[in-house]
Design an enzyme around this catalytic site. Structure first.
Site, short mmCIF file in Angstrom:
data_model
loop_
_atom_site.label_atom_id
_atom_site.label_comp_id
_atom_site.label_asym_id
_atom_site.label_seq_id
_atom_site.Cartn_x
_atom_site.Cartn_y
_atom_site.Cartn_z
N GLY A 1 0.60 -1.02 0.21
CA GLY A 1 -0.06 -0.04 -0.14
C GLY A 1 1.22 1.63 0.08
CG LEU A 2 -0.60 4.90 -1.64
CD1 LEU A 2 -1.44 6.16 -1.76
CD2 LEU A 2 0.61 4.77 -2.58
CB SER A 3 4.62 6.35 1.65
OG SER A 3 4.82 6.71 3.17
CB SER B 1 -1.75 2.94 3.02
OG SER B 1 -0.91 2.19 2.97
N GLY B 2 -0.79 2.49 6.27
CA GLY B 2 -1.04 1.84 7.59
C GLY B 2 -0.55 0.25 7.74
CE LYS B 3 4.20 -0.28 3.08
NZ LYS B 3 3.24 1.55 2.58
CB SER C 1 5.61 -3.76 5.91
OG SER C 1 6.00 -3.79 7.37
N1 LIG Z 1 10.41 8.45 -3.42
C1 LIG Z 1 10.11 7.31 -2.24
N2 LIG Z 1 8.53 6.82 -2.18
C2 LIG Z 1 8.20 6.06 -1.44
N3 LIG Z 1 8.49 6.14 -0.79
C3 LIG Z 1 10.22 6.84 -0.21
C4 LIG Z 1 10.46 7.63 -1.01
N4 LIG Z 1 11.52 8.00 0.08
C5 LIG Z 1 11.92 7.61 0.89
N5 LIG Z 1 10.54 6.78 0.75
C6 LIG Z 1 10.71 5.98 1.98
O1 LIG Z 1 10.91 4.47 1.79
C7 LIG Z 1 9.75 4.00 2.81
C8 LIG Z 1 9.39 2.85 1.00
O2 LIG Z 1 10.49 1.80 0.86
P1 LIG Z 1 9.85 0.37 0.55
O3 LIG Z 1 10.88 -0.13 0.80
O4 LIG Z 1 8.94 0.05 1.43
O5 LIG Z 1 9.36 0.31 -1.33
S1 LIG Z 1 9.48 0.29 -2.77
O6 LIG Z 1 8.45 -0.98 -1.70
O7 LIG Z 1 10.69 0.30 -2.46
O8 LIG Z 1 9.16 0.83 -3.04
C9 LIG Z 1 8.37 4.81 2.76
O9 LIG Z 1 7.92 4.32 3.91
P2 LIG Z 1 6.70 3.92 4.19
O10 LIG Z 1 5.49 5.60 4.56
O11 LIG Z 1 6.57 3.20 5.61
O12 LIG Z 1 6.05 2.58 3.55
C10 LIG Z 1 9.47 6.05 3.18
O13 LIG Z 1 8.96 6.09 4.27
N1 LIG Z 2 -7.09 2.35 10.56
C1 LIG Z 2 -5.77 1.92 10.54
N2 LIG Z 2 -4.80 1.09 10.39
C2 LIG Z 2 -3.66 1.15 10.32
N3 LIG Z 2 -3.11 3.06 10.68
C3 LIG Z 2 -4.12 3.91 10.96
C4 LIG Z 2 -5.34 3.43 11.22
N4 LIG Z 2 -6.06 4.87 11.03
C5 LIG Z 2 -4.85 5.62 11.21
N5 LIG Z 2 -3.65 5.55 11.06
C6 LIG Z 2 -2.64 5.59 11.35
O1 LIG Z 2 -2.02 5.95 9.80
C7 LIG Z 2 -0.71 5.82 10.20
C8 LIG Z 2 -0.01 4.79 9.29
O2 LIG Z 2 1.29 5.22 9.36
P1 LIG Z 2 3.22 3.45 8.70
O3 LIG Z 2 1.86 2.39 9.21
O4 LIG Z 2 3.56 3.77 9.42
O5 LIG Z 2 1.86 3.51 7.33
P2 LIG Z 2 3.36 2.68 5.92
O6 LIG Z 2 3.25 2.16 6.89
O7 LIG Z 2 2.46 2.06 5.30
O8 LIG Z 2 3.43 3.83 5.59
C9 LIG Z 2 -0.10 5.73 11.73
O9 LIG Z 2 0.02 7.10 12.40
C10 LIG Z 2 -1.85 5.09 12.60
O10 LIG Z 2 -1.78 5.62 13.84
#
Ligand SMILES: Nc1ncnc2c1ncn2[C@@H]1O[C@H](COP(=O)(O)OS(=O)(=O)O)[C@@H](OP(=O)(O)O)[C@H]1O
Ligand SMILES: Nc1ncnc2c1ncn2[C@@H]1O[C@H](COP(=O)(O)OP(=O)(O)O)[C@@H](O)[C@H]1O
Length: 206
Positions: free
Chosen positions: A32-34, A36-38, A103
């Site tokens: 899922g998107l950054s 999104s809650g992974k 995640s």
């Molecule tokens: N350009 C760009 N696009 C998306 N995300 C970025 C980028 N640069 C840094 N970050 C940070 O890196 C986390 C994503 O890394 P991933 O290894 O999950 O990415 S991927 O699966 O290879 O697309 C992502 O973490 P999450 O927010 O937990 O998803 C971001 O914190």
């Molecule tokens: N139902 C939900 N499930 C997961 N996260 C949630 C939910 N509602 C709110 N959140 C909040 O959304 C944010 C998600 O961040 P994060 O887990 O780091 O996302 P990701 O790993 O996809 O980047 C957190 O601050 C979390 O507390």
């Protein structure tokens, strides 16, 4: 490319390891998107499984990129290699009869399909969980302030803004985190695992 290598079959089977540790190994693949809650869901699930006496282990985007994958960036090729390596590591954990929780954004369907194939070819279950929050919700949460920086042009190729995210068409589970609580999301996953016979009382394992 390595050549002249031979696969070495061990003397202990996965089935025997499952009996020894009293649990079944599999991989739960969150995508899922950054924002999104992974990570939040994986962490809550890990805790829930611990209370059920089941060992799981989280592999998380940022953390893996500090170590194993610190040589990789966010261009399409590097993301593909990121996911390939993570799939291999998750498979090792699952083969060791641990529940691997990954995640990663894993934005490309072909990469997730390859991760699935790697597992299923070895008879290891692979559960794809689409952690779905609309972009505007993820952007509003912006737990690390990255969307703000991406909008300002400070981060290139940011998923959802300037790089693609391919939503899974057929995930085992689809969790709308803008409509489901964290506890609700964990329940959906645990119920699925129970239904499929992946969480069995230790005494009943074959
Ligand atoms: N350009 C760009 N696009 C998306 N995300 C970025 C980028 N640069 C840094 N970050 C940070 O890196 C986390 C994503 O890394 P991933 O290894 O999950 O990415 S991927 O699966 O290879 O697309 C992502 O973490 P999450 O927010 O937990 O998803 C971001 O914190
Ligand atoms: N139902 C939900 N499930 C997961 N996260 C949630 C939910 N509602 C709110 N959140 C909040 O959304 C944010 C998600 O961040 P994060 O887990 O780091 O996302 P990701 O790993 O996809 O980047 C957190 O601050 C979390 O507390």
């Amino acid at each position: 490319m390595a050549t002249n290598i031979t696969w070495h079959e061990g003397a202990v089977s996965r089935n025997e390891r499952e009996q020894l540790l009293g649990q079944k190994g599999l991989t739960i693949w969150f995508t899922g998107l950054s924002g999104s809650g992974k990570s939040t869901l994986a962490s809550a699930l890990e805790q829930h499984l611990l209370h059920l006496d089941v060992t799981s282990y989280r592999l998380d985007g940022d953390n893996v990129r500090f170590g194993l994958n610190k040589d990789l960036g966010f261009g399409p090729k590097d993301r593909t290699e990121n996911i390939r390596r993570i799939a291999e590591v998750a498979k090792l954990f699952a083969d060791a009869t641990i529940i691997a929780l990954t995640s990663f954004i894993s934005p490309y369907q072909a990469d997730r399909d390859a991760a699935r194939k790697l597992h299923e070819d070895s008879g290891i279950p692979f559960v794809e969980v689409y952690v779905d929050a609309p972009l505007d919700v993820a952007e509003q949460r912006d737990p690390k302030g990255l969307y703000k920086r991406a909008r300002a042009g400070e981060i290139k190729e940011f998923t959802g803004i300037s790089a693609p995210y391919e939503a899974p068409p057929n995930p085992e589970l689809h969790i709308r985190t803008d409509q489901t609580s964290i506890e609700g999301g964990v329940k959906i996953i645990v119920d699925y695992l129970k239904e499929r016979g992946f969480l069995v009382p230790k005494t009943l394992i074959n």
